[in-house]
Scaffold this motif. Structure first.
Motif, mmCIF file in Angstrom:
data_model
loop_
_atom_site.group_PDB
_atom_site.id
_atom_site.type_symbol
_atom_site.label_atom_id
_atom_site.label_comp_id
_atom_site.label_asym_id
_atom_site.label_seq_id
_atom_site.Cartn_x
_atom_site.Cartn_y
_atom_site.Cartn_z
ATOM 1 N N SER A 182 54.416 -8.802 -86.611
ATOM 2 C CA SER A 182 53.092 -8.500 -86.081
ATOM 3 C C SER A 182 52.350 -7.580 -87.043
ATOM 4 C CB SER A 182 53.227 -7.829 -84.712
ATOM 5 O OG SER A 182 51.966 -7.470 -84.188
ATOM 6 N N PRO A 183 51.055 -7.856 -87.325
ATOM 7 C CA PRO A 183 50.290 -6.960 -88.191
ATOM 8 C C PRO A 183 50.005 -5.640 -87.473
ATOM 9 C CG PRO A 183 48.875 -8.680 -87.299
ATOM 10 C CD PRO A 183 50.264 -9.024 -86.883
ATOM 11 N N ALA A 184 50.195 -4.556 -88.137
ATOM 12 C CA ALA A 184 50.004 -3.237 -87.531
ATOM 13 C C ALA A 184 48.542 -3.008 -87.187
ATOM 14 C CB ALA A 184 50.490 -2.153 -88.488
ATOM 15 N N THR A 185 48.317 -2.557 -85.949
ATOM 16 C CA THR A 185 46.975 -2.139 -85.560
ATOM 17 C C THR A 185 46.697 -0.763 -86.173
ATOM 18 O OG1 THR A 185 47.708 -1.006 -83.560
ATOM 19 C CG2 THR A 185 47.221 -3.374 -83.377
ATOM 20 N N GLN A 186 45.445 -0.311 -86.028
ATOM 21 C CA GLN A 186 45.090 1.011 -86.545
ATOM 22 C C GLN A 186 45.956 2.085 -85.910
ATOM 23 O OE1 GLN A 186 42.468 1.419 -88.895
ATOM 24 N NE2 GLN A 186 43.257 3.516 -89.120
ATOM 25 N N GLU A 187 46.141 2.018 -84.591
ATOM 26 C CA GLU A 187 46.938 3.024 -83.888
ATOM 27 C C GLU A 187 48.406 2.961 -84.311
ATOM 28 O OE1 GLU A 187 47.826 4.564 -79.328
ATOM 29 O OE2 GLU A 187 47.411 2.441 -79.680
ATOM 30 N N GLN A 188 48.958 1.759 -84.371
ATOM 31 C CA GLN A 188 50.352 1.612 -84.762
ATOM 32 C C GLN A 188 50.587 2.106 -86.187
ATOM 33 O OE1 GLN A 188 50.730 -2.569 -84.108
ATOM 34 N NE2 GLN A 188 50.801 -2.389 -81.889
ATOM 35 N N ALA A 189 49.668 1.777 -87.072
ATOM 36 C CA ALA A 189 49.789 2.215 -88.464
ATOM 37 C C ALA A 189 49.755 3.735 -88.560
ATOM 38 C CB ALA A 189 48.673 1.603 -89.300
ATOM 39 N N GLN A 190 48.888 4.350 -87.766
ATOM 40 C CA GLN A 190 48.775 5.810 -87.773
ATOM 41 C C GLN A 190 50.096 6.463 -87.386
ATOM 42 O OE1 GLN A 190 45.739 7.266 -85.129
ATOM 43 N NE2 GLN A 190 46.485 9.388 -85.228
ATOM 44 N N HIS A 191 50.751 5.929 -86.371
ATOM 45 C CA HIS A 191 51.967 6.562 -85.866
ATOM 46 C C HIS A 191 53.221 6.161 -86.645
ATOM 47 C CE1 HIS A 191 50.085 8.520 -82.477
ATOM 48 N NE2 HIS A 191 49.491 7.386 -82.123
ATOM 49 N N GLY A 197 47.453 -3.657 -90.768
ATOM 50 C CA GLY A 197 47.667 -5.009 -91.263
ATOM 51 C C GLY A 197 49.043 -5.245 -91.848
ATOM 52 N N ASP A 198 49.791 -4.158 -92.134
ATOM 53 C CA ASP A 198 51.163 -4.340 -92.620
ATOM 54 C C ASP A 198 51.981 -5.112 -91.588
ATOM 55 O OD1 ASP A 198 50.718 -3.047 -94.958
ATOM 56 O OD2 ASP A 198 51.811 -1.214 -94.449
ATOM 57 N N SER A 199 52.845 -5.983 -92.060
ATOM 58 C CA SER A 199 53.671 -6.788 -91.168
ATOM 59 C C SER A 199 54.852 -5.952 -90.670
ATOM 60 C CB SER A 199 54.179 -8.037 -91.897
ATOM 61 O OG SER A 199 54.895 -8.859 -91.009
ATOM 62 N N LEU A 200 54.981 -5.830 -89.350
ATOM 63 C CA LEU A 200 56.033 -5.038 -88.730
ATOM 64 C C LEU A 200 56.893 -5.910 -87.828
ATOM 65 C CD1 LEU A 200 53.980 -1.887 -87.652
ATOM 66 C CD2 LEU A 200 55.295 -2.195 -89.767
ATOM 67 N N PHE A 201 58.152 -5.525 -87.679
ATOM 68 C CA PHE A 201 59.052 -6.209 -86.752
ATOM 69 C C PHE A 201 58.704 -5.775 -85.326
ATOM 70 C CE2 PHE A 201 63.144 -6.434 -84.428
ATOM 71 C CZ PHE A 201 63.368 -7.807 -84.532
ATOM 72 N N GLN A 202 58.493 -6.758 -84.456
ATOM 73 C CA GLN A 202 58.084 -6.474 -83.083
ATOM 74 C C GLN A 202 59.040 -7.127 -82.092
ATOM 75 O OE1 GLN A 202 53.851 -6.610 -81.315
ATOM 76 N NE2 GLN A 202 54.658 -8.642 -80.823
ATOM 77 N N ILE A 203 59.404 -6.374 -81.056
ATOM 78 C CA ILE A 203 60.145 -6.914 -79.914
ATOM 79 C C ILE A 203 59.267 -6.779 -78.682
ATOM 80 C CG2 ILE A 203 62.173 -6.663 -78.420
ATOM 81 C CD1 ILE A 203 63.685 -5.499 -80.761
ATOM 82 N N GLU A 204 59.108 -7.861 -77.952
ATOM 83 C CA GLU A 204 58.463 -7.816 -76.643
ATOM 84 C C GLU A 204 59.538 -8.089 -75.600
ATOM 85 O OE1 GLU A 204 53.846 -9.140 -77.407
ATOM 86 O OE2 GLU A 204 55.264 -10.642 -76.678
ATOM 87 N N ARG A 205 59.597 -7.228 -74.585
ATOM 88 C CA ARG A 205 60.638 -7.363 -73.577
ATOM 89 C C ARG A 205 60.058 -7.166 -72.187
ATOM 90 N NH1 ARG A 205 64.436 -3.705 -75.417
ATOM 91 N NH2 ARG A 205 63.734 -2.060 -74.018
ATOM 92 N N GLN A 206 60.423 -8.061 -71.292
ATOM 93 C CA GLN A 206 59.964 -8.011 -69.910
ATOM 94 C C GLN A 206 61.197 -8.050 -69.014
ATOM 95 O OE1 GLN A 206 57.041 -10.967 -69.032
ATOM 96 N NE2 GLN A 206 57.319 -10.824 -66.818
ATOM 97 N N THR A 207 61.306 -7.102 -68.088
ATOM 98 C CA THR A 207 62.455 -7.064 -67.189
ATOM 99 C C THR A 207 62.010 -7.297 -65.751
ATOM 100 O OG1 THR A 207 62.309 -4.653 -66.978
ATOM 101 C CG2 THR A 207 63.769 -5.521 -68.683
ATOM 102 N N PHE A 208 62.914 -7.900 -64.990
ATOM 103 C CA PHE A 208 62.639 -8.260 -63.602
ATOM 104 C C PHE A 208 63.750 -7.727 -62.704
ATOM 105 C CE2 PHE A 208 61.085 -11.514 -66.427
ATOM 106 C CZ PHE A 208 59.836 -11.860 -65.946
#
Length: 231
Positions: A182-191, A197-208
């Motif tokens: 996922s390309p880094a958003t402004q907020e994600q890049a800041q933190h 825009g840098d490509s970052l490894f992303q995990i999306e997880r949903q629990t039930f």
């Protein structure tokens, strides 16, 4: 057949029958009632042994079609839901946590559709950063369904991350996980100390829990992060 009440012994004998060719690939396995009579055991015991064979990828069950030995064993990978604190400390690094923002909000349309929520459902939205030896390691963007998890409304996430709180407080029955770049958003890049825009490894997880959504989270990792799992 000698009568036994141990599902482990029954499972081991079923495995012997599969690997020994008595139940060859593609063959129909006797039903639970017949197996219970054959083994001199309760049907629930047979069911437990059979469930483990299914989980091991050796047999498959289909409604109205019975249970068959798989033509090819199915190798399955199991993923734990890790605590990022443990992940960092196991690498020999010092863990630190920082809360960025916490709000009580109505679910935005995209999340309401994704989690199948009512229009008036409130969620706690938490963003935070996890550090390893003082360097940004993971940016966490989490939504917690307050209808399913009312205690999260007043939980203090100032010192402890929401994932640790959820693991201690709330059970789950199902999990959906996806991995992507996922390309880094402004907020994600800041933190995370990278460029937008840098490509970052992303995990999306949903629990039930029993059919109800408990939480949805996006986890973004520092540049160069590598996930390794064993199965």
């Amino acid at each position: 057949m000698v009568a036994t009440n141990s599902y482990r012994e029954i499972k081991a004998d079923m495995l012997r029958r599969i690997t020994g060719g008595e139940w060859p690939p593609g063959s129909l396995v006797p039903n639970e009632t017949d197996l219970a009579q054959e083994y001199g055991s309760a049907r629930a015991t047979i069911n437990r042994a059979m469930r483990e064979l299914v989980e091991d990828g050796l047999v498959e069950r289909k409604r109205k079609a019975g249970t068959r030995v798989r033509l090819l064993p199915l190798r399955q990978m199991r993923l734990d839901i890790p605590l990022v604190r443990n992940e960092i400390e196991e690498q020999g690094a010092e863990y630190r946590y920082a809360l960025v923002r916490s709000d009580i909000l109505k679910a935005p349309d995209w999340l309401r559709a994704r989690l199948n929520l009512d229009a008036d459902t409130q969620l706690r939205h938490v963003t935070c950063v996890h550090f390893a030896d003082g360097q940004p390691y993971q940016f966490e963007d989490r939504w917690i369904n307050l209808k399913a998890t009312p205690g999260a409304r007043i939980a203090d996430f100032g010192a402890t991350g929401p994932n640790e709180w959820l693991v201690r407080q709330v059970p789950f029955s199902n999990v959906e996980v996806s991995f992507s770049a996922s390309p880094a958003t402004q907020e994600q890049a800041q933190h995370l100390g990278c460029a937008p825009g840098d490509s970052l490894f992303q995990i999306e997880r949903q629990t039930f829990w029993q059919g109800q959504s408990v939480t949805f989270v996006r986890l973004l990792y520092h540049r160069g992060y590598r996930m390794t799992t064993r199965y």
